[in-house]
Design a protein around this motif. Structure first.
Motif, PDB file in Angstrom:
ATOM      1  N   THR A   9      36.894  59.482  43.798  1.00 43.37           N
ATOM      2  CA  THR A   9      37.508  60.283  44.848  1.00 43.37           C
ATOM      3  C   THR A   9      38.376  59.412  45.744  1.00 43.37           C
ATOM      4  O   THR A   9      37.916  58.379  46.243  1.00 43.37           O
ATOM      5  N   GLU A  10      39.610  59.847  45.966  1.00 41.05           N
ATOM      6  CA  GLU A  10      40.487  59.130  46.896  1.00 41.05           C
ATOM      7  C   GLU A  10      40.078  59.462  48.334  1.00 41.05           C
ATOM      8  O   GLU A  10      39.433  60.480  48.600  1.00 41.05           O
ATOM      9  N   LEU A  11      40.470  58.598  49.265  1.00 37.49           N
ATOM     10  CA  LEU A  11      40.169  58.810  50.671  1.00 37.49           C
ATOM     11  C   LEU A  11      41.451  59.009  51.474  1.00 37.49           C
ATOM     12  O   LEU A  11      42.459  58.356  51.221  1.00 37.49           O
ATOM     13  N   ILE A  12      41.364  59.906  52.451  1.00 34.07           N
ATOM     14  CA  ILE A  12      42.485  60.203  53.337  1.00 34.07           C
ATOM     15  C   ILE A  12      42.087  59.780  54.750  1.00 34.07           C
ATOM     16  O   ILE A  12      41.063  60.230  55.282  1.00 34.07           O
ATOM     17  N   LEU A  13      42.886  58.919  55.364  1.00 30.53           N
ATOM     18  CA  LEU A  13      42.618  58.440  56.713  1.00 30.53           C
ATOM     19  C   LEU A  13      43.257  59.371  57.730  1.00 30.53           C
ATOM     20  O   LEU A  13      44.413  59.772  57.584  1.00 30.53           O
ATOM     21  N   LEU A  14      42.520  59.687  58.776  1.00 28.46           N
ATOM     22  CA  LEU A  14      42.969  60.571  59.850  1.00 28.46           C
ATOM     23  C   LEU A  14      42.655  59.902  61.178  1.00 28.46           C
ATOM     24  O   LEU A  14      41.761  59.067  61.272  1.00 28.46           O
TER      25      LEU A  14
END
Length: 408
Positions: free
Chosen positions: A320-325
């Motif tokens: 799973t890729e990660l998205i930074l917020l």
């Protein structure tokens, strides 16, 4: 970039979808569908981000059922909404961007005066902000909600969306199952974190079964919600690990905070107490002015304010890729996220202030957002979400609040 990390402005693969860059417009309340259907105003809103250069824009908040609404005018993912949703996706695609639909069920955030039914929670619960009672959801209703997420995902496919974002954050119904404070069940959906993660895993599995590899599947997951005794990073890491092992998601967008307790934990920065008081009923205004800051919480803003928690998840992800917020406002922040191991970055308030910020950063690597984190945009969700520093949005389009639904 010369250190081997991805270029945030280069094309990237998100599951089955190719994005023109790694920058995502985060889901933010819109207030542009007053009748629960797509309007020209909503289309123009997302068209501006697509024309402004984002890789993908996110439509928020799309209910999986009428009783899952958290605010008036939210779109319910059903056949009635489909023609307008198709117009919306076509408009975004015309500008070269992808588009995602955030799917959610409000659970404890729902209001009976809006939905007409008592809100549901994993266990009996009283919302500490609204003082509304929430009844315990039955096991047959749990299965129904899982199926509703699947049906909503099918609508997204039929409407031409490139992705769906499953809202597993902010103590909405799926997120509340993860909370040991709210979830006191004694069946297979309660107890330890593996059991409390069962509901979100089953939602993700059902959605993946429905959409296959036709669109990307993202989930927005709380790292911690700021509510004492509730979700914290130690158990959130385990939930993420279980979701990753299931391989049902293409990406996780990591978030913090909740919609039921001290919402400034999510936003950080100035607390717009005076502005909130103005939109409250007259009888409540003195109390809001007096205790609003304490009720909403006060947390200083800093750049990349979610990074210290989010980096804990990087070594655990294999499928799973990660998205930074959180606090991403310039090119350096984007590149920092890529170096830390995140595949994508999501921007909210910065793009609300300047929909063309991505194009500006491409033209000028030193460009910075003009957002000053006054957070008065939070109050505009009671009408039509906009940056209060943008005169065109604040004064030039007020009539759009009552805009008629877009025709198919």
């Amino acid at each position: 970039m010369t250190d081997g990390s991805p270029d945030p402005f280069a094309p990237a693969q998100l599951g089955p979808v190719r994005l023109r860059n790694r920058i995502i417009k985060a889901a933010t309340s819109e207030g542009r569908s007053p009748h629960g259907l797509v309007t020209d105003d909503l289309i123009d809103f997302h068209r501006s981000f697509a024309a402004g250069g984002v890789g993908m824009t996110t439509v928020a908040y799309c209910c999986v059922s009428p009783e899952g609404a958290s605010a008036p005018g939210q779109i319910v993912m059903n056949a009635e909404a489909l023609p307008g949703l198709r117009r919306l996706t076509d408009a975004v695609h015309e500008h070269g961007a992808a588009i995602s639909a955030q799917l959610g069920h409000a659970g404890v955030v729902a209001q009976k005066k809006l939905t007409g039914v008592t809100a549901v929670a994993p266990s009996r619960f009283v919302n500490p902000t609204s003082f509304a009672y929430c009844r315990e959801i039955r096991r047959d209703e749990i299965r129904a909600v899982i199926d509703q997420f699947g049906a909503a995902a099918q609508v997204a496919v039929d409407a031409g969306f490139d992705a769906v974002e499953l809202h597993f954050g902010h103590l909405y119904l799926p997120s509340s199952f993860l909370s040991p404070l709210i979830n006191r069940r004694r069946d297979e959906y309660g107890g330890d974190i593996d059991n409390r993660s069962r509901f979100v895993r089953e939602i993700a599995q059902r959605v993946r079964e429905v959409v296959g590899d036709r669109i990307a599947v993202i989930a927005k997951l709380d790292m911690d919600d700021g509510l004492p005794g509730s979700i914290w990073i130690d158990e959130a890491l385990r939930t993420a690990q279980l979701l990753d092992a299931d391989a049902t998601l293409d990406a996780l967008e990591l978030t913090q905070g909740s919609s039921v307790y001290k919402p400034m934990y999510l936003f950080r920065g100035d607390v717009p107490v005076r502005e909130f008081a103005k939109v409250m009923p007259p009888a409540l205004r003195p109390a809001v002015r007096l205790a609003g800051k304490r009720a909403m919480g006060s947390y200083p803003y800093e750049d990349l304010y979610m990074l210290s928690a989010a980096r804990q998840f990087v070594p655990l992800m294999h499928n799973t890729e990660l998205i930074l917020l959180g606090g991403i406002t310039n090119r350096d922040h984007l590149e920092t996220g890529m170096r830390e191991g995140f595949a994508f970055a999501a921007m909210g308030r910065a793009l609300l202030r300047e929909p063309d910020l991505v194009n500006r950063m491409l033209a000028d690597p030193g460009a910075r957002s003009r957002c000053n984190h006054n957070n008065k945009c939070m109050v505009t969700v009671f009408g039509r979400t906009h940056c209060v520093l943008d005169p065109d949005q604040r004064y030039g389009a007020a009539a759009a609040i009552t805009a008629a639904p877009a025709t198919s």
